[in-house]
Design a protein around this motif. Structure first.
Motif, mmCIF file in Angstrom:
data_model
loop_
_atom_site.group_PDB
_atom_site.id
_atom_site.type_symbol
_atom_site.label_atom_id
_atom_site.label_comp_id
_atom_site.label_asym_id
_atom_site.label_seq_id
_atom_site.Cartn_x
_atom_site.Cartn_y
_atom_site.Cartn_z
ATOM 1 N N LEU A 81 0.844 -1.198 0.000
ATOM 2 C CA LEU A 81 0.000 0.000 0.000
ATOM 3 C C LEU A 81 0.877 1.245 0.000
ATOM 4 O O LEU A 81 0.841 2.050 0.916
ATOM 5 C CB LEU A 81 -0.904 0.031 1.232
ATOM 6 C CG LEU A 81 -2.010 -1.019 1.327
ATOM 7 C CD1 LEU A 81 -2.641 -1.023 2.708
ATOM 8 C CD2 LEU A 81 -3.075 -0.762 0.269
ATOM 9 N N LEU A 121 -8.881 -2.113 7.134
ATOM 10 C CA LEU A 121 -8.995 -0.743 7.617
ATOM 11 C C LEU A 121 -9.042 -0.707 9.148
ATOM 12 O O LEU A 121 -8.326 0.056 9.792
ATOM 13 C CB LEU A 121 -10.281 -0.147 7.039
ATOM 14 C CG LEU A 121 -10.349 1.336 6.771
ATOM 15 C CD1 LEU A 121 -9.166 1.813 5.978
ATOM 16 C CD2 LEU A 121 -11.636 1.645 5.988
ATOM 17 N N ILE B 110 -17.782 4.296 3.358
ATOM 18 C CA ILE B 110 -16.839 3.190 3.224
ATOM 19 C C ILE B 110 -17.481 2.039 2.451
ATOM 20 O O ILE B 110 -16.871 1.419 1.597
ATOM 21 C CB ILE B 110 -16.394 2.694 4.621
ATOM 22 C CG1 ILE B 110 -15.438 3.707 5.242
ATOM 23 C CG2 ILE B 110 -15.716 1.342 4.529
ATOM 24 C CD1 ILE B 110 -14.948 3.303 6.606
ATOM 25 N N THR B 117 -12.460 4.312 0.252
ATOM 26 C CA THR B 117 -11.911 3.337 1.190
ATOM 27 C C THR B 117 -10.444 3.038 0.897
ATOM 28 O O THR B 117 -9.619 2.956 1.801
ATOM 29 C CB THR B 117 -12.741 2.042 1.128
ATOM 30 O OG1 THR B 117 -14.116 2.408 1.211
ATOM 31 C CG2 THR B 117 -12.402 1.112 2.254
ATOM 32 N N LEU B 118 -10.131 2.895 -0.382
ATOM 33 C CA LEU B 118 -8.740 2.650 -0.768
ATOM 34 C C LEU B 118 -7.840 3.786 -0.313
ATOM 35 O O LEU B 118 -6.758 3.575 0.221
ATOM 36 C CB LEU B 118 -8.636 2.547 -2.287
ATOM 37 C CG LEU B 118 -8.511 1.146 -2.844
ATOM 38 C CD1 LEU B 118 -8.427 1.176 -4.354
ATOM 39 C CD2 LEU B 118 -7.261 0.481 -2.276
ATOM 40 N N LEU B 120 -8.374 5.846 2.143
ATOM 41 C CA LEU B 120 -8.233 5.710 3.589
ATOM 42 C C LEU B 120 -7.150 4.695 3.934
ATOM 43 O O LEU B 120 -6.276 4.929 4.764
ATOM 44 C CB LEU B 120 -9.537 5.194 4.193
ATOM 45 C CG LEU B 120 -10.552 6.160 4.748
ATOM 46 C CD1 LEU B 120 -11.757 5.405 5.271
ATOM 47 C CD2 LEU B 120 -9.944 6.977 5.884
ATOM 48 N N LEU B 121 -7.220 3.548 3.267
ATOM 49 C CA LEU B 121 -6.299 2.444 3.515
ATOM 50 C C LEU B 121 -4.857 2.867 3.261
ATOM 51 O O LEU B 121 -3.962 2.630 4.068
ATOM 52 C CB LEU B 121 -6.701 1.301 2.581
ATOM 53 C CG LEU B 121 -6.447 -0.126 2.999
ATOM 54 C CD1 LEU B 121 -6.973 -0.398 4.388
ATOM 55 C CD2 LEU B 121 -7.115 -1.068 1.998
ATOM 56 N N TYR B 122 -4.630 3.529 2.121
ATOM 57 C CA TYR B 122 -3.289 3.994 1.787
ATOM 58 C C TYR B 122 -2.784 4.988 2.837
ATOM 59 O O TYR B 122 -1.645 4.936 3.258
ATOM 60 C CB TYR B 122 -3.281 4.658 0.404
ATOM 61 C CG TYR B 122 -3.055 3.686 -0.721
ATOM 62 C CD1 TYR B 122 -1.795 3.517 -1.285
ATOM 63 C CD2 TYR B 122 -4.099 2.908 -1.210
ATOM 64 C CE1 TYR B 122 -1.584 2.617 -2.305
ATOM 65 C CE2 TYR B 122 -3.898 1.994 -2.241
ATOM 66 C CZ TYR B 122 -2.641 1.854 -2.781
ATOM 67 O OH TYR B 122 -2.434 0.954 -3.783
#
Lengths: 219, 219
Positions: A81, A121, B110, B117-118, B120-122
């Motif tokens: 990521l 998450l 989300i 969401t991606l 956020l994840l990154y």
């Protein structure tokens, strides 16, 4: 089988099958390296059995353990990521089995399985919370408070009536990012105060309340 | 307008509209508290303008700044993803505008926007990487290396030819989680070595290469 692994509890049978169809199983002996800090990261891992240590080191002297991971935990997502290279090393500390998922399949999984992504998450938010607390603890606490926090953290999934963990003083010191001598002194202080028992690499929590109060996290 | 905010660059027009339709705009004066550590977390925030400091403190003496957030950055997700109470405090350090999204709308977002969401994840992976590095730095580096790392970190989005930041010594000390006196000494060392210039609260990087080499992150 996989339904029992906590990581998979929130996933649908279809999603579990999807993961199994793209993962390959790899076995590690105790002491085997999974990957090393600064390696290019190409895989994501889910622990099927055993215990994996995530750590960093500078030179051969100083070490810092970030986490011990076990059945249902995952790791290796960070360099997939964004980061590209591994930010820490991973090593099996027991005989372990890992489900290995390639970078492309991992990204595909994120795109296709919202529950998988949500779980990722939540876990990242949780780990971030933990590292923020650790920074606080390093800045604001003395060694006794940090030891108490480390013990609470290491035993948090242990719901037995009498909480015991097998960990030697070096492992504890590395988990706290410090050296053995001050940890040894702090252990003796906690022993004398009747907060823990420690004998032959086995630590028993005698009073979780006292431990919490020493850590500054009393409820 | 929102397309220009970096957080939204990866989102589709439909997703941006979705966010705007569920967010309300709130204005803060410099010094206003957004939320306090240990508050119950009910909202997620996106910075529309201004500058927000994320920090923690114990007593009135010791402070630690985790981040300065600006246009396009977000915060407040952690207590919506498990933790419940805020793990740190947030305060406006300039006049600021925030897009405020409720917990329920955040969870809906989300579920419905994979790109959100991606992103956020990154971002969480990135922040985790940063805090891990900070722990390493605290354990393995002297104050000079930590100051060099802090300066690199604070200027990393600055792509001007001559890199300047406005920050006073107290702010720098809090960012590093230490006190003013050692930071002041380290600043003077870097000044004498021709690595930085520092005058009236303005720090100018004279040699980024030297700074990287002092921080131990030479490329």
């Amino acid at each position: 089988m996989l339904r029992k692994v906590c990581f998979f509890k929130t996933l649908t049978p279809r999603e579990i099958n999807q993961i199994l169809s793209i993962a390959r199983l790899k076995r590690y002996k105790s002491g085997d390296l999974v990957f090393m800090k600064e390696d290019i990261g190409n895989n994501f891992f889910i622990v099927k059995s055993g215990r994996i240590k995530i750590y960093t080191s500078i030179g051969s002297e100083k070490k810092k353990t970030f986490a011990f991971l076990k059945k249902g935990d995952f790791f290796g997502e960070m360099s997939l990521l964004g980061g590209k290279v591994r930010s820490a090393s991973a090593r099996a500390v027991e005989e372990s089995e890992l489900l290995v998922i390639s970078k492309n399949n991992f990204k595909e999984l994120i795109r296709q399985s919202p529950d998988f992504t949500l779980k990722l998450l939540y876990t990242l938010a949780n780990r971030l919370n933990k590292t923020d607390k650790e920074i606080e603890s390093m800045l604001f606490h003395n060694i006794l408070g940090r030891l108490a926090e480390a013990i609470i953290d290491l035993t948090k999934d242990n719901h037995a009536k009498i909480i015991k963990i097998a960990i030697d003083q070096n492992e504890l010191a590395e988990y706290m990012g410090t050296t053995r001598v001050p940890v040894c002194r702090a252990i003796n202080t906690l022993k004398r105060s009747g907060v823990i028992e420690y004998r032959r690499g086995e630590l028993t929590v005698l009073s979780m309340d006292k431990l919490r109060s020493i850590s500054g996290n009393a409820v």
